[in-house]
Scaffold this active site. Structure first.
Site, PDB file in Angstrom:
ATOM      1  N   HIS A  68     -31.740  39.866  10.949  1.00 33.36           N
ATOM      2  CA  HIS A  68     -30.799  40.977  10.842  1.00 33.36           C
ATOM      3  C   HIS A  68     -31.152  42.014  11.905  1.00 33.36           C
ATOM      4  CE1 HIS A  68     -27.793  43.438   8.901  1.00 33.36           C
ATOM      5  NE2 HIS A  68     -28.591  44.464   9.105  1.00 33.36           N
ATOM      6  N   ASN A  77     -33.441  34.235   8.029  1.00 33.34           N
ATOM      7  CA  ASN A  77     -32.282  34.806   8.691  1.00 33.34           C
ATOM      8  C   ASN A  77     -32.780  35.992   9.497  1.00 33.34           C
ATOM      9  OD1 ASN A  77     -29.636  35.435   9.402  1.00 33.34           O
ATOM     10  ND2 ASN A  77     -29.256  36.609   7.540  1.00 33.34           N
ATOM     11  N   LEU A 103     -22.377  34.566   9.787  1.00 35.58           N
ATOM     12  CA  LEU A 103     -21.801  35.683   9.050  1.00 35.58           C
ATOM     13  C   LEU A 103     -21.255  35.342   7.668  1.00 35.58           C
ATOM     14  CD1 LEU A 103     -20.088  37.597  11.979  1.00 35.58           C
ATOM     15  CD2 LEU A 103     -22.406  37.790  11.074  1.00 35.58           C
TER      16      LEU A 103
HETATM   17  C1  GAR Z   1     -27.909  39.096  16.381  1.00 39.15           C
HETATM   18  O1  GAR Z   1     -28.261  40.385  16.818  1.00 39.15           O
HETATM   19  C2  GAR Z   1     -28.223  38.919  14.913  1.00 39.15           C
HETATM   20  O2  GAR Z   1     -29.355  39.637  14.493  1.00 39.15           O
HETATM   21  C3  GAR Z   1     -26.983  39.485  14.277  1.00 39.15           C
HETATM   22  O3  GAR Z   1     -25.919  39.031  15.068  1.00 39.15           O
HETATM   23  C4  GAR Z   1     -26.379  38.926  16.428  1.00 39.15           C
HETATM   24  C5  GAR Z   1     -25.956  37.567  16.967  1.00 39.15           C
HETATM   25  O4  GAR Z   1     -26.173  37.504  18.352  1.00 39.15           O
HETATM   26  N1  GAR Z   1     -26.860  39.036  12.913  1.00 39.15           N
HETATM   27  C6  GAR Z   1     -26.235  39.774  11.991  1.00 39.15           C
HETATM   28  O5  GAR Z   1     -25.701  40.842  12.212  1.00 39.15           O
HETATM   29  C7  GAR Z   1     -26.266  39.148  10.600  1.00 39.15           C
HETATM   30  N2  GAR Z   1     -26.061  40.165   9.601  1.00 39.15           N
HETATM   31  P1  GAR Z   1     -26.178  36.102  19.074  1.00 39.15           P
HETATM   32  O6  GAR Z   1     -24.962  35.327  18.583  1.00 39.15           O
HETATM   33  O7  GAR Z   1     -26.072  36.413  20.539  1.00 39.15           O
HETATM   34  O8  GAR Z   1     -27.457  35.417  18.711  1.00 39.15           O
END
Ligand code: GAR
Length: 185
Positions: A100, A98, A85
Protein backbone atom coordinates in the site's frame (compact mmCIF):
# COMPACT_ATOMS: atom_id res chain seq x y z
CA UNK A 1 12.46 -22.94 -6.42
CA UNK A 2 9.10 -21.32 -5.62
CA UNK A 3 6.72 -20.16 -8.31
CA UNK A 4 5.27 -16.68 -7.79
CA UNK A 5 2.08 -15.18 -9.25
CA UNK A 6 1.48 -11.43 -9.24
CA UNK A 7 -1.97 -9.80 -9.30
CA UNK A 8 -1.88 -6.25 -10.68
CA UNK A 9 -4.52 -3.85 -12.03
CA UNK A 10 -2.48 -0.92 -13.24
CA UNK A 11 0.75 0.17 -14.84
CA UNK A 12 2.58 -2.77 -13.31
CA UNK A 13 5.88 -1.09 -12.55
CA UNK A 14 6.09 -3.05 -9.29
CA UNK A 15 5.21 -6.24 -11.15
CA UNK A 16 8.05 -5.58 -13.60
CA UNK A 17 10.43 -4.79 -10.75
CA UNK A 18 9.53 -8.10 -9.07
CA UNK A 19 9.85 -10.06 -12.34
CA UNK A 20 13.34 -8.62 -12.84
CA UNK A 21 14.39 -9.15 -9.22
CA UNK A 22 13.41 -12.81 -9.38
CA UNK A 23 14.61 -13.44 -12.93
CA UNK A 24 17.85 -15.09 -11.84
CA UNK A 25 17.10 -15.84 -8.24
CA UNK A 26 17.73 -19.14 -6.47
CA UNK A 27 14.59 -18.98 -4.32
CA UNK A 28 11.81 -18.01 -6.68
CA UNK A 29 10.63 -16.96 -10.11
CA UNK A 30 7.56 -15.08 -11.34
CA UNK A 31 5.57 -17.52 -13.48
CA UNK A 32 2.27 -15.73 -13.93
CA UNK A 33 0.82 -12.19 -13.92
CA UNK A 34 -2.94 -11.89 -13.46
CA UNK A 35 -5.14 -8.85 -13.98
CA UNK A 36 -8.74 -7.74 -14.05
CA UNK A 37 -7.85 -5.42 -16.97
CA UNK A 38 -6.76 -6.60 -20.41
CA UNK A 39 -5.26 -3.16 -21.10
CA UNK A 40 -3.27 -3.04 -17.85
CA UNK A 41 0.38 -2.11 -18.29
CA UNK A 42 1.11 -5.10 -16.06
CA UNK A 43 -0.07 -7.49 -18.81
CA UNK A 44 1.94 -5.69 -21.47
CA UNK A 45 5.05 -5.80 -19.27
CA UNK A 46 4.59 -9.51 -18.52
CA UNK A 47 4.29 -10.29 -22.23
CA UNK A 48 7.37 -8.22 -23.03
CA UNK A 49 9.35 -10.02 -20.33
CA UNK A 50 8.18 -13.48 -21.43
CA UNK A 51 5.98 -14.17 -18.40
CA UNK A 52 2.61 -15.91 -18.80
CA UNK A 53 -0.49 -13.85 -18.04
CA UNK A 54 -4.19 -14.25 -17.41
CA UNK A 55 -7.00 -11.69 -17.59
CA UNK A 56 -10.28 -12.36 -15.82
CA UNK A 57 -13.58 -10.56 -15.33
CA UNK A 58 -15.48 -10.05 -12.09
CA UNK A 59 -17.72 -13.10 -12.52
CA UNK A 60 -14.80 -15.41 -13.25
CA UNK A 61 -12.85 -14.07 -10.28
CA UNK A 62 -15.59 -14.26 -7.68
CA UNK A 63 -17.86 -17.05 -8.95
CA UNK A 64 -15.68 -19.63 -10.61
CA UNK A 65 -12.61 -21.72 -9.95
CA UNK A 66 -10.85 -20.72 -13.17
CA UNK A 67 -8.28 -18.49 -11.49
CA UNK A 68 -7.51 -21.11 -8.88
CA UNK A 69 -7.24 -23.76 -11.60
CA UNK A 70 -4.71 -21.63 -13.48
CA UNK A 71 -2.70 -21.05 -10.29
CA UNK A 72 -2.62 -24.81 -9.75
CA UNK A 73 -1.75 -25.49 -13.40
CA UNK A 74 1.28 -23.17 -13.11
CA UNK A 75 2.15 -24.77 -9.75
CA UNK A 76 2.08 -21.41 -7.99
CA UNK A 77 3.45 -21.49 -4.45
CA UNK A 78 3.10 -17.86 -3.56
CA UNK A 79 0.87 -14.94 -4.56
CA UNK A 80 1.84 -11.27 -4.43
CA UNK A 81 -0.48 -8.29 -4.90
CA UNK A 82 1.11 -5.26 -6.57
CA UNK A 83 -1.39 -2.51 -7.28
CA UNK A 84 -4.32 -4.93 -7.48
CA UNK A 85 -7.56 -3.09 -6.75
CA UNK A 86 -10.21 -5.75 -6.15
CA UNK A 87 -10.90 -7.41 -2.82
CA UNK A 88 -9.52 -10.93 -2.92
CA UNK A 89 -11.99 -13.80 -2.47
CA UNK A 90 -11.53 -16.36 0.31
CA UNK A 91 -9.86 -18.89 -1.94
CA UNK A 92 -6.93 -16.50 -2.39
CA UNK A 93 -6.47 -15.44 1.20
CA UNK A 94 -3.48 -17.26 2.63
CA UNK A 95 -1.51 -14.52 4.36
CA UNK A 96 -0.16 -13.27 1.07
CA UNK A 97 1.51 -9.86 0.98
CA UNK A 98 0.12 -6.68 -0.51
CA UNK A 99 1.70 -3.29 -0.87
CA UNK A 100 0.00 0.00 0.00
CA UNK A 101 1.45 3.37 -0.99
CA UNK A 102 1.10 5.12 2.41
CA UNK A 103 1.66 4.60 6.11
CA UNK A 104 -1.37 2.59 7.16
CA UNK A 105 -3.69 2.85 9.02
CA UNK A 106 -3.80 6.37 7.58
CA UNK A 107 -4.87 6.75 3.95
CA UNK A 108 -6.20 3.24 3.54
CA UNK A 109 -9.58 1.65 2.91
CA UNK A 110 -11.98 1.37 0.01
CA UNK A 111 -11.26 3.86 -2.77
CA UNK A 112 -7.83 4.73 -1.38
CA UNK A 113 -5.44 3.53 -4.03
CA UNK A 114 -2.75 4.84 -6.34
CA UNK A 115 -2.74 8.58 -6.96
CA UNK A 116 -5.79 9.17 -4.77
CA UNK A 117 -3.64 8.27 -1.78
CA UNK A 118 -0.89 10.73 -2.72
CA UNK A 119 -3.45 13.48 -3.38
CA UNK A 120 -4.93 12.97 0.11
CA UNK A 121 -1.49 12.95 1.73
CA UNK A 122 -0.59 16.29 0.08
CA UNK A 123 -3.96 17.85 0.92
CA UNK A 124 -3.47 16.90 4.57
CA UNK A 125 -0.05 18.60 4.64
CA UNK A 126 1.72 15.44 5.84
CA UNK A 127 5.44 15.80 6.51
CA UNK A 128 6.11 12.19 5.57
CA UNK A 129 4.64 9.30 3.64
CA UNK A 130 5.86 5.82 2.91
CA UNK A 131 4.83 2.28 2.15
CA UNK A 132 3.11 -0.44 4.09
CA UNK A 133 3.65 -4.09 3.22
CA UNK A 134 0.83 -6.01 4.83
CA UNK A 135 -0.90 -9.35 4.69
CA UNK A 136 -4.07 -9.75 2.70
CA UNK A 137 -7.31 -10.39 4.52
CA UNK A 138 -10.92 -10.07 3.45
CA UNK A 139 -11.01 -6.27 3.84
CA UNK A 140 -9.17 -3.36 2.31
CA UNK A 141 -5.79 -2.48 3.80
CA UNK A 142 -6.35 -3.94 7.25
CA UNK A 143 -4.24 -7.12 7.34
CA UNK A 144 -1.24 -7.54 9.64
CA UNK A 145 1.64 -5.22 8.82
CA UNK A 146 4.86 -6.91 7.71
CA UNK A 147 6.95 -3.76 7.26
CA UNK A 148 6.69 -0.01 6.86
CA UNK A 149 9.24 2.36 5.34
CA UNK A 150 9.05 6.15 5.56
CA UNK A 151 10.13 9.03 3.36
CA UNK A 152 10.16 12.76 4.26
CA UNK A 153 8.02 15.09 2.14
CA UNK A 154 8.84 18.68 1.20
CA UNK A 155 6.09 21.28 1.81
CA UNK A 156 5.76 21.91 -1.93
CA UNK A 157 5.79 18.27 -3.07
CA UNK A 158 3.06 17.57 -5.61
CA UNK A 159 1.10 14.29 -5.58
CA UNK A 160 3.26 13.18 -8.53
CA UNK A 161 6.44 13.89 -6.54
CA UNK A 162 5.07 11.98 -3.56
CA UNK A 163 4.19 9.10 -5.89
CA UNK A 164 7.75 9.03 -7.21
CA UNK A 165 9.19 8.92 -3.68
CA UNK A 166 6.79 6.15 -2.68
CA UNK A 167 7.49 4.13 -5.81
CA UNK A 168 11.22 4.32 -5.09
CA UNK A 169 10.58 2.78 -1.67
CA UNK A 170 8.39 0.09 -3.21
CA UNK A 171 11.02 -0.89 -5.77
CA UNK A 172 13.68 -1.12 -3.07
CA UNK A 173 11.77 -2.90 -0.33
CA UNK A 174 8.93 -4.97 -1.81
CA UNK A 175 11.13 -7.59 -3.54
CA UNK A 176 13.12 -8.02 -0.33
CA UNK A 177 9.92 -8.53 1.66
CA UNK A 178 8.69 -11.14 -0.84
CA UNK A 179 12.07 -12.86 -0.66
CA UNK A 180 11.85 -13.03 3.14
CA UNK A 181 8.35 -14.51 2.90
CA UNK A 182 9.52 -17.11 0.38
CA UNK A 183 12.25 -18.17 2.78
CA UNK A 184 9.54 -19.13 5.29
CA UNK A 185 7.68 -21.47 2.92
C1 GAR B 1 1.61 1.19 -6.21
O1 GAR B 1 2.07 2.42 -5.69
C2 GAR B 1 0.89 0.39 -5.15
O2 GAR B 1 1.41 0.58 -3.86
C3 GAR B 1 -0.50 0.97 -5.23
O3 GAR B 1 -0.74 1.14 -6.60
C4 GAR B 1 0.51 1.45 -7.25
C5 GAR B 1 0.64 0.56 -8.48
O4 GAR B 1 1.72 0.98 -9.27
N1 GAR B 1 -1.45 0.08 -4.63
C6 GAR B 1 -2.58 0.54 -4.08
O5 GAR B 1 -2.91 1.71 -4.06
C7 GAR B 1 -3.43 -0.56 -3.45
N2 GAR B 1 -4.31 0.01 -2.46
P1 GAR B 1 2.29 0.01 -10.37
O6 GAR B 1 1.11 -0.55 -11.15
O7 GAR B 1 3.16 0.88 -11.25
O8 GAR B 1 3.06 -1.06 -9.67
Amino acid sequence: MKNIAIFASGSGSNAENLIRYFSAHPQGTVRLVLSNKAEAGAIERATRLGVESMVFDRDTFYNSEQVLARLRQERIDFVVLAGFLWLVPDYLIAAYPNIHPALLPKYGGKGMYGDRVHQAVVEAGEKESGITIHRVNGQYDSGDIIAQHRVPLAPDDTPQEVAAKVHALEYEYYPQAVEAELAKL
